[in-house]
Scaffold this motif. Structure first.
Motif, short mmCIF file in Angstrom:
data_model
loop_
_atom_site.label_atom_id
_atom_site.label_comp_id
_atom_site.label_asym_id
_atom_site.label_seq_id
_atom_site.Cartn_x
_atom_site.Cartn_y
_atom_site.Cartn_z
N PRO A 162 0.83 -1.20 0.00
CA PRO A 162 0.00 0.00 0.00
C PRO A 162 0.87 1.25 0.00
CG PRO A 162 0.12 -0.90 2.20
CD PRO A 162 0.90 -1.83 1.33
N SER A 195 -0.87 4.40 0.36
CA SER A 195 -1.69 5.48 0.89
C SER A 195 -1.50 5.62 2.38
CB SER A 195 -3.17 5.21 0.62
OG SER A 195 -3.38 5.02 -0.76
N VAL A 253 -2.88 6.30 5.75
CA VAL A 253 -4.21 6.34 6.36
C VAL A 253 -4.14 6.88 7.78
CG1 VAL A 253 -5.17 4.50 4.93
CG2 VAL A 253 -4.01 3.93 7.09
N THR A 311 4.84 10.67 4.71
CA THR A 311 4.40 10.63 3.31
C THR A 311 5.10 9.47 2.64
OG1 THR A 311 6.18 12.15 2.72
CG2 THR A 311 4.01 13.12 3.16
N SER A 363 6.09 7.73 -1.35
CA SER A 363 6.09 7.87 -2.80
C SER A 363 6.69 6.61 -3.39
CB SER A 363 6.90 9.10 -3.19
OG SER A 363 8.20 9.04 -2.63
N LEU A 419 0.26 3.01 6.54
CA LEU A 419 -0.13 2.97 5.13
C LEU A 419 -1.01 1.76 4.88
CD1 LEU A 419 2.91 4.24 5.29
CD2 LEU A 419 2.69 4.14 2.80
N GLU A 427 -4.43 0.31 1.95
CA GLU A 427 -5.44 0.64 0.96
C GLU A 427 -6.62 1.23 1.72
OE1 GLU A 427 -5.28 0.61 -2.28
OE2 GLU A 427 -3.20 -0.11 -2.02
N PRO A 428 -7.02 2.45 1.34
CA PRO A 428 -8.18 3.02 2.04
C PRO A 428 -9.40 2.12 1.88
CG PRO A 428 -7.08 4.68 0.70
CD PRO A 428 -6.46 3.37 0.32
#
Lengths: 482, 482
Positions: free
Chosen positions: B449, B451, B453, B458, B460, B478, B480-481
């Motif tokens: 993942p 993203s 959450v 951050t 990248s 992090l 998957e939402p």
């Protein structure tokens, strides 16, 4: 005020059970009680030992009680307590585990009620044990205990066990094992009231109250009565008062007291100078000196004048209890003293109470000796048992013996005759406590019974008079055969 | 052997309540509790004082717990006990009257269950209080007590309170207030088993066992498990073991332990050299010296290798308890230490347990200071509360955080990244415990993942790699939402 007392008590015959000593169950019902070491059942009781009687064992003996004619049991305390007599309450909501716990008590209550036997428990509400939770908390937390005001602390530190230091709290009879409640604390009062209500709701038929004269908080026993009777108006409340109980027998507190004022003169009359002073001296009742019939009649009449008749009919009459020596021993083993006194007990207004074992001749001096294990059948005095059975049956047969009026008819030397009368039923009770035959001649208005229904005496009518021949050391009862 | 542990625990978030200090009911439910004098709620706790928290009060706060995301409560002892922590059991069948008694507990159990909150009680079965009935009987009756073999008497006389004399009985931690059971007595064993069964039948969802390593009778905890699980196969059994618990975590005894082996390195990593030694020295766990990420990773991996995975999932993970200082205080008031450790707690396999008040920043040193009254709303650290709520919600949202596998991905300096993975769900947890920004570059196979959450970091993607920028003193998650 119209005084109301429970009707069933007027017709009851009580049996007082000291639970550790009456009956040990044959069948092990609870694993908790396996492998518990008890004192030998038949050995002389000790102050601290347990013999292991239990409530399952009482259930096993209910048939015996029914055959004896018993219709109510007064149990000395059954709540969790680290003393064989269980007057040191550790928990008011638990039946002692040795007795089988709440489970056994529920079973007993059901079994007793199904045989129409009432159950009265002993409430020890003046003091608790030093292990009682709310006192224990004070021992553990001192001034920071939230229950501080439940007892009466004089100074710090408290010394619950070390007798070399002052206890520093109020306790019953100077016994540091028994811290006294602070009944002026409304929460303590509420606690005790809730205990009383709890067990009445659980189905018990009354409370015998231990040393209630020590609880002097204003209105305490009045509230007790109100709350108990609100749940069961026919619940029986009987106080342990050894003296004139007028103060408590005003209709707003107790229905009766343990009637030692009956026991004392009855023993003094029946056993006379056979009374062994070592067993009665310095006790709270005085079954001495020996009484002649005239003195006995006067004492009994005075007793019957003390309280309202409705309260007389619900007195708990007795000859002995766990707090006295047994009459058999007081009388130096003289069985006739026991028989005469028992006859007087079973023909007196108020509910007679037989102290377990007295009916089979169990002896016993001052406690702990008066708390022996109920004897094996081989050791029973069967004649005395039959005597009890017959008299109890007679009491059940003649309503006059239970609720009839009481009137002395004759008192001379050691002979005493009285009448119990209810409507058109009259019963005459004649006792000759002397060692010589006696004769009593009475007026015999119409309705006077001339048939001997119990005892060795004889009766003959002689015009308007009834002549009774009373063999020595015996009692005779006359009534219309039913 | 296939090890079975209760599934609900794997998904639970626990809240540990010290009942005297969590919530005092606003409404008086029982007359018994009127006019009880308590210590001021907000004052520093004392060893012996009570603040009067109760179970009615807990009921009033169930909405708060629900909003926090709590699904299970572990109560430190609630049974009748003359100590504010209630580890001195006076009666195993009674809930303490100050807490509202059995009535309040039944109401609490129903209210909690209706909100899908489980309830686990604290079982103190190694020792009892010196006021506990069966021990008290020995104090009262000495050698004649029928319960003599329930405890371990060395000599006579016993001295329960007078410290100038030897106690003469085995007691826990040399504390004469706490006589130790003789677990070799089969009746004692049966007694304890019946207590355990009784409360499981009453509806509790498990037992936390106090000092279970002290109970060494052969097969004791195996039988305990068997009898408890026979009634409720999903009951949770969690032992208080501070060390390697392999001996008890073999699938036949406990489902988990209070995981101080997780707490110690997690604090040492999150708080590092901020740890105030006065609060942790000479305790049974060692949240020091400071750990770097590599050391932390190694310690955690070793911990995760100690027990079967099914047992890992039902550990009771914690950062503090009534037996430790609170992390906020250990870390010298450094809120970020608390946040980082809390994030690690809430993303670890096993059930996280929040010690009441930690979520609102309640401080506290070694007990009794760690047992302060739950603060008034005006004193809450609302940011910390929101932080807890968010992380707990995240844990409930991502199944991988609860039952997914655990794998260290990166450890360098004070940065640590690990993965929780279940089927096709992967969650990355990245922590930078250092005071400088950190970067972590990880292999990113498909499914990794990217993203964020939760947290300030951050991410990248850089081809097959994932680059994380981790601000100082923070944690980032992090996934998957969903």
């Amino acid at each position: 005020m119209q005084i109301h007392t429970p009707d069933w008590v007027k017709h009851a015959v009580f049996y007082q059970i000291f639970p550790d000593r009456f009956s040990r169950s044959q069948q092990l019902k609870q694993k908790l009680l396996s492998a518990v070491a008890f004192e030998d059942w038949a050995s002389t009781p000790t102050l601290y030992g347990y013999k292991g009687g239990d409530l399952w064992g009482v259930i096993e003996r209910l048939d015996y009680l029914t055959e004896l004619g018993i219709t109510a049991i007064y149990f000395t305390p059954i709540f969790q307590s680290a003393s064989n007599h269980r007057y040191h309450t550790h928990d008011y909501y638990k039946v002692d585990p040795l007795l089988g716990g709440n489970e056994a008590f529920a079973a007993l209550l059901e079994a007793a009620h199904s045989r129409h036997i009432k159950v009265v428990l002993d409430g020890v509400f003046n003091h608790a044990s030093r292990g009682f939770f709310f006192f224990h908390d004070i021992l553990e937390n001192g001034r920071l205990s939230p229950w501080l005001d439940w007892f009466k602390i004089d100074a710090w530190p408290l010394s619950p066990y070390n007798v070399e230091q002052p206890a520093n709290y109020a306790c019953w009879d100077n016994n540091r094992a028994l811290p006294q409640f602070n009944h002026d604390n409304p929460v303590v009062r509420e606690y005790i009231m809730e205990v009383a209500e709890y067990w009445i709701r659980a189905g018990i038929d009354g409370w015998r109250l231990d040393v209630p004269e020590c609880v002097t908080a204003e209105g305490f026993w009045q509230e007790f009565r109100e709350r108990v009777k609100a749940i069961n108006p026919e619940a029986y409340i009987v106080g342990e008062i050894w003296t004139d109980a007028s103060q408590w027998l005003d209709g707003t507190q107790f229905d009766g007291v343990m009637n030692y004022l009956f026991a004392a003169p009855t023993i003094a009359f029946a056993a006379g100078d056979r009374v062994q002073m070592e067993y009665v001296q310095d006790r709270s009742y005085k079954p001495y000196p020996a009484l002649f019939a005239v003195e006995y009649a006067a004492t009994i009449e005075r007793l019957l004048s003390l309280y309202d008749w409705q309260l007389q009919l619900t007195q708990l009459n007795l000859l002995a209890s766990h707090d006295t020596a047994r009459l058999m021993t007081i009388a130096g083993g003289d069985r006739e003293s026991v028989e005469i006194a028992t006859l007087l007990l079973l023909t007196f207004p108020g509910a007679p109470s037989i102290y377990y074992g007295d009916e089979v001749g169990l002896p016993g001096g001052i406690d702990p000796d008066s708390r022996q294990g109920f004897p094996l059948e081989t050791q029973w005095d069967r004649k005395l048992l039959a005597y009890h059975r017959e008299l109890i049956a007679l009491r059940h047969r003649y309503r006059a013996l239970r609720t009839g009026s009481y009137k002395s008819l004759h008192a001379s030397g050691q002979s005493y005759v009285f009448e119990r009368r209810l409507d058109d039923e009259t019963v005459l009770v004649a006792v000759n406590a002397g060692t010589e035959p006696a004769r009593a001649v009475l007026d015999a208005p119409p309705g006077t019974p001339a048939s001997v229904v119990f005892g060795p005496g004889t009766a003959s009518c002689d015009g308007p008079q009834l002549q009774l021949e009373l063999p020595p050391r015996s009692g005779t009862i006359l009534a219309e055969p039913l």
